[in-house]
Design a protein around this motif. Structure first.
Motif, PDB file in Angstrom:
ATOM      1  N   ILE A   1       0.863  -1.182   0.000  1.00 25.48           N
ATOM      2  CA  ILE A   1       0.000   0.000   0.000  1.00 25.48           C
ATOM      3  C   ILE A   1       0.895   1.226   0.000  1.00 25.48           C
ATOM      4  N   LEU A   2       0.646   2.107  -0.941  1.00 25.10           N
ATOM      5  CA  LEU A   2       1.452   3.311  -1.054  1.00 25.10           C
ATOM      6  C   LEU A   2       0.960   4.379  -0.087  1.00 25.10           C
ATOM      7  N   ALA A   3       1.883   5.067   0.531  1.00 24.79           N
ATOM      8  CA  ALA A   3       1.565   6.205   1.393  1.00 24.79           C
ATOM      9  C   ALA A   3       1.783   7.492   0.593  1.00 24.79           C
ATOM     10  N   TYR A   4       1.239   8.562   1.105  1.00 24.81           N
ATOM     11  CA  TYR A   4       1.505   9.867   0.504  1.00 24.81           C
ATOM     12  C   TYR A   4       2.735  10.462   1.163  1.00 24.81           C
ATOM     13  N   GLY A   5       3.553  11.133   0.364  1.00 25.57           N
ATOM     14  CA  GLY A   5       4.748  11.782   0.869  1.00 25.57           C
ATOM     15  C   GLY A   5       4.634  13.279   0.747  1.00 25.57           C
ATOM     16  N   PRO A   6       5.735  13.984   1.000  1.00 27.63           N
ATOM     17  CA  PRO A   6       5.728  15.441   0.854  1.00 27.63           C
ATOM     18  C   PRO A   6       5.470  15.815  -0.602  1.00 27.63           C
TER      19      PRO A   6
ATOM     20  N   GLU B   1      10.789   7.304  -2.950  1.00 30.24           N
ATOM     21  CA  GLU B   1      10.983   6.478  -1.758  1.00 30.24           C
ATOM     22  C   GLU B   1       9.697   5.743  -1.384  1.00 30.24           C
ATOM     23  N   GLY B   2       8.992   5.248  -2.408  1.00 25.93           N
ATOM     24  CA  GLY B   2       7.796   4.464  -2.191  1.00 25.93           C
ATOM     25  C   GLY B   2       6.570   5.252  -1.787  1.00 25.93           C
ATOM     26  N   LYS B   3       6.629   6.570  -1.893  1.00 25.68           N
ATOM     27  CA  LYS B   3       5.499   7.412  -1.519  1.00 25.68           C
ATOM     28  C   LYS B   3       5.050   8.261  -2.706  1.00 25.68           C
ATOM     29  N   VAL B   4       3.755   8.511  -2.759  1.00 18.82           N
ATOM     30  CA  VAL B   4       3.189   9.339  -3.823  1.00 18.82           C
ATOM     31  C   VAL B   4       3.424  10.799  -3.459  1.00 18.82           C
ATOM     32  N   ILE B   5       4.208  11.495  -4.301  1.00 21.52           N
ATOM     33  CA  ILE B   5       4.488  12.919  -4.052  1.00 21.52           C
ATOM     34  C   ILE B   5       3.714  13.814  -5.007  1.00 21.52           C
ATOM     35  N   GLY B   6       2.938  13.207  -5.881  1.00 22.26           N
ATOM     36  CA  GLY B   6       2.143  13.952  -6.852  1.00 22.26           C
ATOM     37  C   GLY B   6       1.825  13.055  -8.020  1.00 22.26           C
ATOM     38  N   ALA B   7       1.480  13.685  -9.131  1.00 24.31           N
ATOM     39  CA  ALA B   7       1.167  12.917 -10.344  1.00 24.31           C
ATOM     40  C   ALA B   7       1.303  13.824 -11.549  1.00 24.31           C
ATOM     41  N   ILE B   8       1.459  13.196 -12.698  1.00 26.03           N
ATOM     42  CA  ILE B   8       1.520  13.915 -13.970  1.00 26.03           C
ATOM     43  C   ILE B   8       0.372  13.416 -14.838  1.00 26.03           C
ATOM     44  N   GLY B   9      -0.292  14.347 -15.505  1.00 21.83           N
ATOM     45  CA  GLY B   9      -1.372  14.011 -16.411  1.00 21.83           C
ATOM     46  C   GLY B   9      -1.143  14.668 -17.757  1.00 21.83           C
TER      47      GLY B   9
ATOM     48  N   CYS C   1       0.467  17.645 -10.458  1.00 24.83           N
ATOM     49  CA  CYS C   1      -0.257  18.012  -9.240  1.00 24.83           C
ATOM     50  C   CYS C   1       0.442  17.443  -8.013  1.00 24.83           C
ATOM     51  N   ASP C   2       0.010  17.907  -6.850  1.00 25.26           N
ATOM     52  CA  ASP C   2       0.532  17.407  -5.577  1.00 25.26           C
ATOM     53  C   ASP C   2      -0.238  16.139  -5.180  1.00 25.26           C
ATOM     54  N   PRO C   3       0.089  15.518  -4.055  1.00 31.27           N
ATOM     55  CA  PRO C   3      -0.593  14.276  -3.678  1.00 31.27           C
ATOM     56  C   PRO C   3      -2.102  14.429  -3.477  1.00 31.27           C
TER      57      PRO C   3
ATOM     58  N   ALA D   1      -4.079  13.840 -13.958  1.00 31.51           N
ATOM     59  CA  ALA D   1      -3.085  13.955 -12.887  1.00 31.51           C
ATOM     60  C   ALA D   1      -3.744  13.767 -11.531  1.00 31.51           C
ATOM     61  N   SER D   2      -4.858  14.427 -11.320  1.00 28.94           N
ATOM     62  CA  SER D   2      -5.567  14.319 -10.047  1.00 28.94           C
ATOM     63  C   SER D   2      -6.005  12.877  -9.774  1.00 28.94           C
ATOM     64  N   THR D   3      -6.539  12.203 -10.781  1.00 24.95           N
ATOM     65  CA  THR D   3      -6.962  10.809 -10.622  1.00 24.95           C
ATOM     66  C   THR D   3      -5.787   9.930 -10.203  1.00 24.95           C
ATOM     67  N   ALA D   4      -4.651  10.086 -10.882  1.00 24.81           N
ATOM     68  CA  ALA D   4      -3.473   9.270 -10.572  1.00 24.81           C
ATOM     69  C   ALA D   4      -2.986   9.521  -9.150  1.00 24.81           C
ATOM     70  N   ALA D   5      -3.038  10.778  -8.699  1.00 22.88           N
ATOM     71  CA  ALA D   5      -2.593  11.099  -7.337  1.00 22.88           C
ATOM     72  C   ALA D   5      -3.578  10.581  -6.291  1.00 22.88           C
ATOM     73  N   LEU D   6      -4.844  10.878  -6.481  1.00 21.55           N
ATOM     74  CA  LEU D   6      -5.844  10.529  -5.468  1.00 21.55           C
ATOM     75  C   LEU D   6      -6.051   9.024  -5.317  1.00 21.55           C
ATOM     76  N   PHE D   7      -5.905   8.289  -6.416  1.00 13.66           N
ATOM     77  CA  PHE D   7      -6.106   6.844  -6.364  1.00 13.66           C
ATOM     78  C   PHE D   7      -4.790   6.072  -6.333  1.00 13.66           C
ATOM     79  N   LYS D   8      -3.658   6.797  -6.358  1.00 10.12           N
ATOM     80  CA  LYS D   8      -2.323   6.209  -6.221  1.00 10.12           C
ATOM     81  C   LYS D   8      -2.039   5.135  -7.262  1.00 10.12           C
TER      82      LYS D   8
END
Length: 148
Positions: free
Chosen positions: A6-11, A112-120, A41-43, A68-75
Motif C-alpha cells: 500500500i502506497l503512502a503519501y509523501g511530501p 521512496e515508495g510514496k506518492v508525491i504527486g502525479a503527472i497528467g 499536481c501534488d498528492p 493527474a488528479s486521478t493518478a494522485a488521489l487513487f495512487k
C-alpha cells in the motif's frame, strides 16, 4: 501472488521539480510532433504546474489536470482504470466515479515508495498521452533516485 504494498503519501512535489518533469514530458511530445497539455499536481490532486503546448486542444487543459488528479488521489496509473473498464461486466460501475478520468495519460509520481504527486497528459490518443506521461514520470528517477 502477493498484493503490492500500500502506497503512502509523501511530501508534495515542488514547483521546481514539477516544472522539470513537465519539461521532460514536453520534450518527448515535441520530438514526436504531438501538441499536448501537461499537468503536474501534488498528492492531494491540486495543480502545481500546467504547460499547454502550441496547437494543443483547449479541451485537453481540464482533461490533463483530471488525469493527474486521478493518478494522485487513487495512487495508480489511469491506464489501469482504462484496462479494467475495457474488460466490461461488473467493472462498468467505474463509470459512476465522478472524480476520475478512466483513460491512459495519468501517472503517480513516486519517491521512496510514496506518492508525491502525479503527472497528467492530454492531447492525442490516450496511449500517446500515456507515453508522454511516462516520459515525465521516468525523469523523476533521474533527479531523485526514485522508481516511478
Amino acid at each position: 501472488m502477493t498484493a503490492p504494498p500500500i502506497l503512502a503519501y509523501g511530501p508534495p512535489v515542488s514547483l521546481a521539480l514539477a516544472n522539470r518533469l513537465a519539461a521532460a514530458a514536453e520534450a518527448h511530445a515535441r520530438a514526436r510532433g504531438w501538441p499536448m497539455v501537461i499537468a503536474v499536481c501534488d498528492p492531494g490532486g491540486h495543480l502545481v504546474c500546467l504547460q499547454r503546448m502550441d496547437d494543443a486542444a483547449l479541451g485537453s487543459v481540464e482533461v490533463a489536470q483530471r488525469k493527474a488528479s486521478t493518478a494522485a488521489l487513487f495512487k495508480r496509473s489511469t491506464r489501469g482504470f482504462e484496462e479494467t473498464l475495457a474488460s466490461g461486466g461488473a467493472t462498468l460501475r467505474l463509470l459512476s466515479m465522478h472524480n476520475a478520468i478512466l483513460m491512459d495519460g495519468g501517472m503517480p509520481l513516486l519517491h521512496e515508495g510514496k506518492v508525491i504527486g502525479a503527472i497528467g497528459v492530454s492531447g492525442m490518443h490516450p496511449s500517446q498521452d500515456g507515453e508522454v506521461a511516462e516520459a515525465g514520470a521516468r525523469a523523476l528517477a533521474g533527479w531523485m533516485g526514485a522508481t516511478p
